[in-house]
Design a protein around this motif. Structure first.
Motif, PDB file in Angstrom:
ATOM      1  N   ILE A 199       0.835  -1.206   0.000  1.00 38.16           N
ATOM      2  CA  ILE A 199       0.000   0.000   0.000  1.00 38.16           C
ATOM      3  C   ILE A 199       0.868   1.254   0.000  1.00 38.16           C
ATOM      4  N   ASN A 200       1.928   1.233   0.806  1.00 37.98           N
ATOM      5  CA  ASN A 200       2.837   2.384   0.858  1.00 37.98           C
ATOM      6  C   ASN A 200       3.430   2.678  -0.520  1.00 37.98           C
ATOM      7  N   ALA A 201       3.800   1.634  -1.234  1.00 33.78           N
ATOM      8  CA  ALA A 201       4.385   1.824  -2.578  1.00 33.78           C
ATOM      9  C   ALA A 201       3.374   2.447  -3.531  1.00 33.78           C
ATOM     10  N   GLN A 202       2.087   2.152  -3.314  1.00 38.11           N
ATOM     11  CA  GLN A 202       1.045   2.662  -4.200  1.00 38.11           C
ATOM     12  C   GLN A 202       0.695   4.116  -3.920  1.00 38.11           C
ATOM     13  N   VAL A 203       0.607   4.477  -2.628  1.00 40.08           N
ATOM     14  CA  VAL A 203       0.098   5.805  -2.279  1.00 40.08           C
ATOM     15  C   VAL A 203       1.177   6.756  -1.742  1.00 40.08           C
ATOM     16  N   ASN A 204       2.387   6.233  -1.459  1.00 41.97           N
ATOM     17  CA  ASN A 204       3.446   7.055  -0.882  1.00 41.97           C
ATOM     18  C   ASN A 204       4.781   6.768  -1.569  1.00 41.97           C
ATOM     19  N   PRO A 205       4.814   6.859  -2.896  1.00 43.01           N
ATOM     20  CA  PRO A 205       6.078   6.573  -3.611  1.00 43.01           C
ATOM     21  C   PRO A 205       7.128   7.625  -3.278  1.00 43.01           C
ATOM     22  N   PRO A 206       8.399   7.276  -3.374  1.00 39.88           N
ATOM     23  CA  PRO A 206       9.449   8.262  -3.109  1.00 39.88           C
ATOM     24  C   PRO A 206       9.387   9.393  -4.127  1.00 39.88           C
ATOM     25  N   GLN A 207       9.887  10.531  -3.683  1.00 40.51           N
ATOM     26  CA  GLN A 207       9.842  11.703  -4.561  1.00 40.51           C
ATOM     27  C   GLN A 207      10.721  11.479  -5.788  1.00 40.51           C
ATOM     28  N   GLY A 208      10.119  11.672  -6.954  1.00 42.16           N
ATOM     29  CA  GLY A 208      10.852  11.468  -8.185  1.00 42.16           C
ATOM     30  C   GLY A 208      11.764  12.608  -8.491  1.00 42.16           C
TER      31      GLY A 208
END
Length: 208
Positions: A199-208
């Protein structure tokens, strides 16, 4: 014989005794914690490491579904109130974390209790980013955490916490009177973190 020399003759054997006794006490405590990890080691193909000091805590590191995992046992921790006053009661602390979990914002799932009837008790998502809070809530993270039970009142940190700086997603628990969770409990904790990481990867990805 001078008093100084006599004192040295008495002090040296005493210091040696203290050192040797401390060493064996540490070895005993460390062996006890290592033994407590036993049933869990194979679940993460793990390795146990002591604290190298007083034998008050122990770590297990390994992998779960390809993700690095680090867990900690720390028995006989003093309970404390919100103002850090000790209650005189001890408990057995445990936490497990997935490491190498990237993300843009810190967040947590905590249980807040009403105080003297003021406020509403319940699970909630905590983060400084409003959009992330809404996204995590919509993804049902509180529903995933709630079955594990409310955290004890002497816990002053949330049971589930994501740190972007450490890149860790952590679950904390009081497992008293056990020294370590059962294999089933440990598996459920790690599976919870794995689902939260998705879920974190889906809604809280690292800043590009």
């Amino acid at each position: 014989m001078s008093d100084t020399l006599l004192g040295a003759i008495v002090l040296v054997p005493f210091l040696v005794f203290i050192f040797v006794a401390g060493y064996f006490i540490y070895k005993f405590k460390n062996a006890r914690l290592t033994n407590a990890w036993g049933p869990l080691v194979g679940l993460v193909n793990g390795k146990v490491v002591g604290d190298g000091g007083g034998g008050t805590s122990s770590w297990l590191s390994g992998t779960y579904q390809g993700r690095p995992v680090v867990a900690k046992l720390a028995p006989n921790i003093n309970e404390s109130t919100t103002d850090s006053t000790s209650t005189g009661v001890k408990y057995n602390y445990f936490d497990v974390a997935l490491t190498g979990v990237p993300g843009r914002h810190n967040w947590a799932v905590d249980y807040r209790r009403s105080v003297l009837g003021v406020g509403q008790s319940g699970w909630r998502v905590e983060t400084k980013d409003g959009a992330l809070q809404a996204a995590l809530a919509a993804a049902g993270v509180t529903d995933l955490v709630a079955p594990f039970g409310q955290p004890p009142q002497h816990f002053h940190l949330p049971p589930v916490q994501y740190s972007r700086g450490e890149q860790t997603l952590r679950y904390r628990a009081d497992i008293t009177p056990a020294l370590a969770p059962t294999p089933q409990q440990f598996g459920q904790m790690v599976e919870l973190l794995a689902r939260l990481a998705v879920i974190n990867a889906q809604v809280n990805p690292p800043q590009g």
